[in-house]
Structures are given as C-alpha cells and as structure tokens.
Design an enzyme around this catalytic site. Structure first.
Site, PDB file in Angstrom:
ATOM      1  N   GLU A   2      38.580  32.456  65.180  1.00 13.34           N
ATOM      2  CA  GLU A   2      39.030  33.282  64.045  1.00 13.34           C
ATOM      3  C   GLU A   2      38.586  32.644  62.730  1.00 13.34           C
ATOM      4  O   GLU A   2      38.448  31.424  62.646  1.00 13.34           O
ATOM      5  CB  GLU A   2      40.562  33.378  64.078  1.00 13.34           C
ATOM      6  CG  GLU A   2      41.094  34.700  64.597  1.00 13.34           C
ATOM      7  CD  GLU A   2      40.878  35.880  63.640  1.00 13.34           C
ATOM      8  OE1 GLU A   2      39.959  35.866  62.801  1.00 13.34           O
ATOM      9  OE2 GLU A   2      41.658  36.834  63.753  1.00 13.34           O
ATOM     10  N   ASP A   3      38.428  33.457  61.722  1.00 15.11           N
ATOM     11  CA  ASP A   3      38.113  32.928  60.393  1.00 15.11           C
ATOM     12  C   ASP A   3      39.363  32.349  59.734  1.00 15.11           C
ATOM     13  O   ASP A   3      39.337  31.261  59.174  1.00 15.11           O
ATOM     14  CB  ASP A   3      37.482  34.007  59.495  1.00 15.11           C
ATOM     15  CG  ASP A   3      38.280  35.308  59.462  1.00 15.11           C
ATOM     16  OD1 ASP A   3      39.291  35.443  60.194  1.00 15.11           O
ATOM     17  OD2 ASP A   3      37.889  36.203  58.688  1.00 15.11           O
ATOM     18  N   ASP A  34      46.809  33.862  59.055  1.00 16.49           N
ATOM     19  CA  ASP A  34      47.735  34.000  57.926  1.00 16.49           C
ATOM     20  C   ASP A  34      49.147  34.194  58.505  1.00 16.49           C
ATOM     21  O   ASP A  34      49.775  33.233  58.922  1.00 16.49           O
ATOM     22  CB  ASP A  34      47.236  35.203  57.104  1.00 16.49           C
ATOM     23  CG  ASP A  34      47.931  35.366  55.769  1.00 16.49           C
ATOM     24  OD1 ASP A  34      49.160  35.511  55.769  1.00 16.49           O
ATOM     25  OD2 ASP A  34      47.264  35.372  54.730  1.00 16.49           O
ATOM     26  N   GLY A  59      49.806  35.581  61.307  1.00 15.23           N
ATOM     27  CA  GLY A  59      49.706  35.406  62.756  1.00 15.23           C
ATOM     28  C   GLY A  59      49.805  36.700  63.531  1.00 15.23           C
ATOM     29  O   GLY A  59      49.681  36.706  64.749  1.00 15.23           O
ATOM     30  N   THR A  93      47.734  39.220  63.671  1.00  8.91           N
ATOM     31  CA  THR A  93      46.456  39.553  64.313  1.00  8.91           C
ATOM     32  C   THR A  93      46.317  38.792  65.632  1.00  8.91           C
ATOM     33  O   THR A  93      45.995  39.374  66.675  1.00  8.91           O
ATOM     34  CB  THR A  93      45.267  39.185  63.387  1.00  8.91           C
ATOM     35  OG1 THR A  93      45.439  39.853  62.149  1.00  8.91           O
ATOM     36  CG2 THR A  93      43.936  39.572  64.001  1.00  8.91           C
ATOM     37  N   LYS A 115      46.983  29.089  57.335  1.00 17.21           N
ATOM     38  CA  LYS A 115      47.981  29.037  56.254  1.00 17.21           C
ATOM     39  C   LYS A 115      49.361  28.806  56.876  1.00 17.21           C
ATOM     40  O   LYS A 115      50.074  29.773  57.175  1.00 17.21           O
ATOM     41  CB  LYS A 115      47.986  30.365  55.490  1.00 17.21           C
ATOM     42  CG  LYS A 115      46.695  30.692  54.752  1.00 17.21           C
ATOM     43  CD  LYS A 115      46.834  32.026  54.015  1.00 17.21           C
ATOM     44  CE  LYS A 115      45.575  32.411  53.281  1.00 17.21           C
ATOM     45  NZ  LYS A 115      45.656  33.756  52.677  1.00 17.21           N
ATOM     46  N   ASP A 174      35.821  37.994  53.298  1.00 14.60           N
ATOM     47  CA  ASP A 174      35.453  38.998  52.302  1.00 14.60           C
ATOM     48  C   ASP A 174      36.594  39.370  51.364  1.00 14.60           C
ATOM     49  O   ASP A 174      37.766  39.128  51.654  1.00 14.60           O
ATOM     50  CB  ASP A 174      35.013  40.282  53.010  1.00 14.60           C
ATOM     51  CG  ASP A 174      36.211  41.006  53.637  1.00 14.60           C
ATOM     52  OD1 ASP A 174      36.918  40.390  54.452  1.00 14.60           O
ATOM     53  OD2 ASP A 174      36.458  42.180  53.293  1.00 14.60           O
TER      54      ASP A 174
HETATM   55  P1  5GP Z   1      47.235  37.709  59.874  1.00 12.69           P
HETATM   56  O1  5GP Z   1      47.246  38.786  60.893  1.00 12.69           O
HETATM   57  O2  5GP Z   1      47.256  36.308  60.472  1.00 12.69           O
HETATM   58  O3  5GP Z   1      48.304  37.875  58.840  1.00 12.69           O
HETATM   59  O4  5GP Z   1      45.933  37.861  59.007  1.00 12.69           O
HETATM   60  C1  5GP Z   1      44.717  37.640  59.506  1.00 12.69           C
HETATM   61  C2  5GP Z   1      43.673  38.482  58.799  1.00 12.69           C
HETATM   62  O5  5GP Z   1      43.996  38.759  57.433  1.00 12.69           O
HETATM   63  C3  5GP Z   1      42.401  37.702  58.770  1.00 12.69           C
HETATM   64  O6  5GP Z   1      41.634  37.895  59.929  1.00 12.69           O
HETATM   65  C4  5GP Z   1      41.749  38.215  57.505  1.00 12.69           C
HETATM   66  O7  5GP Z   1      41.039  39.389  57.800  1.00 12.69           O
HETATM   67  C5  5GP Z   1      42.895  38.567  56.590  1.00 12.69           C
HETATM   68  N1  5GP Z   1      43.179  37.458  55.628  1.00 12.69           N
HETATM   69  C6  5GP Z   1      44.304  36.708  55.583  1.00 12.69           C
HETATM   70  N2  5GP Z   1      44.243  35.810  54.581  1.00 12.69           N
HETATM   71  C7  5GP Z   1      43.045  35.988  53.981  1.00 12.69           C
HETATM   72  C8  5GP Z   1      42.379  35.348  52.873  1.00 12.69           C
HETATM   73  O8  5GP Z   1      42.872  34.406  52.219  1.00 12.69           O
HETATM   74  N3  5GP Z   1      41.142  35.811  52.548  1.00 12.69           N
HETATM   75  C9  5GP Z   1      40.537  36.833  53.226  1.00 12.69           C
HETATM   76  N4  5GP Z   1      39.322  37.195  52.821  1.00 12.69           N
HETATM   77  N5  5GP Z   1      41.129  37.464  54.268  1.00 12.69           N
HETATM   78  C10 5GP Z   1      42.365  37.036  54.651  1.00 12.69           C
HETATM   79 MG    MG Z   2      39.677  37.657  60.998  1.00  9.95          MG
END
Ligand code: 5GP
Ligand code: MG
Length: 178
Positions: free
Chosen positions: A103-104, A107, A109, A111, A135, A163
C-alpha cells in the site's frame, strides 16, 4: 524542487527521496529475512498509489516471488459499515500462499480492513501488510501493520505515487500541504 502547486493547493518538500529510499531498504531487508522460507510469496500491489513504491521495493527483494497488481473498486454497501472495497483484477490463485499487500499509505485503516475481508475469502496461507506510509494517530483498525517504512503525523501528503485529485503522482519526493 522546494514547493509545488497542484490545482488550488501549495505543497512543500516533506520527505526527500534519499530518505524514502533508506526506509524502503530497511523494510526490504526485513522482508527478505522473514519470507525466505515461503514458497513463491505473492506481492500484491494496490494501484494507483503504490506503483512507485512497488517498483523501488521490488528491486531490493531477492526472494523467489511473484508481483501482481490490483485496483480497489469502492461501492456503497448495504451494510452499516458504509463503503466496501472489492479487489479488481486478481487472477492469480493465492490459495495456501503468503500474500504481501503493498500500500502507499494507511490512514484510518478502513481500506486495509475491507481488502483483507476480500482476500481472506480466497484462503491464502497468511496476509502481511506492507505500507510506505503509516499514520498511527489516524489508525482505527485492529489489523497489525507488519511493515511500515515511514510513520507520519496526520498530514496530507502527495508525490511518490500519491495524488491530490489525481495530480502529483510523478514526483520523486514526498510533499506536504502548506
Ligand atoms: P484509509 O482507508 O486507511 O483511511 O485510507 C487509505 C487511502 O486514503 C489511501 O490509499 C489513500 O488513497 C488515501 N489517503 C490517506 N491519507 C492520504 C494522504 O495523506 N495523501 C494522499 N494523497 N492520499 C491519502
Ligand atoms: Mg492506496
């Protein structure tokens, strides 16, 4: 390059490529050591954000492994959990195999949690999570993040595959919103 503008927002250099590269090398060493007994582990890269991370990490992996790419489709589920993410394009059979999700950024979690729900139905031996950025302050899931290259505070970052409205993925360094 010190600062960039994407649409209406300015970003400044946050983590230079040299530092990213060092962090990836450290994680690659751990993966090479931890997975050396595994039979053809599958590295599952989540597009689009992970393309640059995947390319750099995999050049440092010396396991007998496979690399494959998937996209996640989001749709509003009927369940109260809200958005459900489904894996698109996974043709490979992962039954009984070790899967390393690339994963990139992790955040909240959500996803990763949704992704694991889908992958577990395919009966892999085990699933490891490997992310470029993590994070911890935003993380709400209870899934362990096995490999996190760099931990960051709750800032919005772009570059190195990540992005802002589909812009900024090509930059070599990471930038933070100014
Ligand atoms: P989660 O599901 O863990 O909250 O978020 C994951 C997805 O949110 C990442 O795969 C990404 O697409 C987007 N995301 C979360 N934080 C950032 C950030 O700081 N910058 C960017 N560009 N995308 C983010
Ligand atoms: Mg991603």
């Amino acid at each position: 390059m010190e600062s960039i503008t994407l649409q209406d927002k300015n970003f400044r250099t946050y983590i230079p490529y040299t530092e990213i590269d060092k962090a990836i090398s450290r994680i690659a060493l751990q993966l090479n050591r931890d997975l050396k007994e595994e039979d053809r582990p599958v590295f599952l890269s989540i597009l689009n954000g992970s393309f640059m991370f995947t390319a750099d990490l995999m050049k440092k992996i010396d396991l007998n492994c496979e690399i494959t790419f998937v996209k996640l489709a989001s749709y509003s589920g009927t369940r109260s959990t809200g958005t459900v993410k489904e894996v698109l394009g996974l043709c490979d059979d992962i039954t009984g195999r070790t899967v390393v999700v690339l994963e990139d950024i992790v955040d909240s979690g959500s996803t990763i949690a949704n992704l694991l729900n889908d992958l577990r139905k395919r009966n892999p031996k085990q699933i490891k999570i490997c992310t470029l950025l993590f994070k911890p302050a935003a993380y709400k899931a209870d899934i362990p993040i096995d490999y996190a290259c760099i931990e960051i505070p709750n800032d919005f970052v772009v570059g190195y595959g990540l992005d802002y409205n589909n812009l900024g993925r090509q930059y070599k360094d990471l930038y933070v919103i100014d």
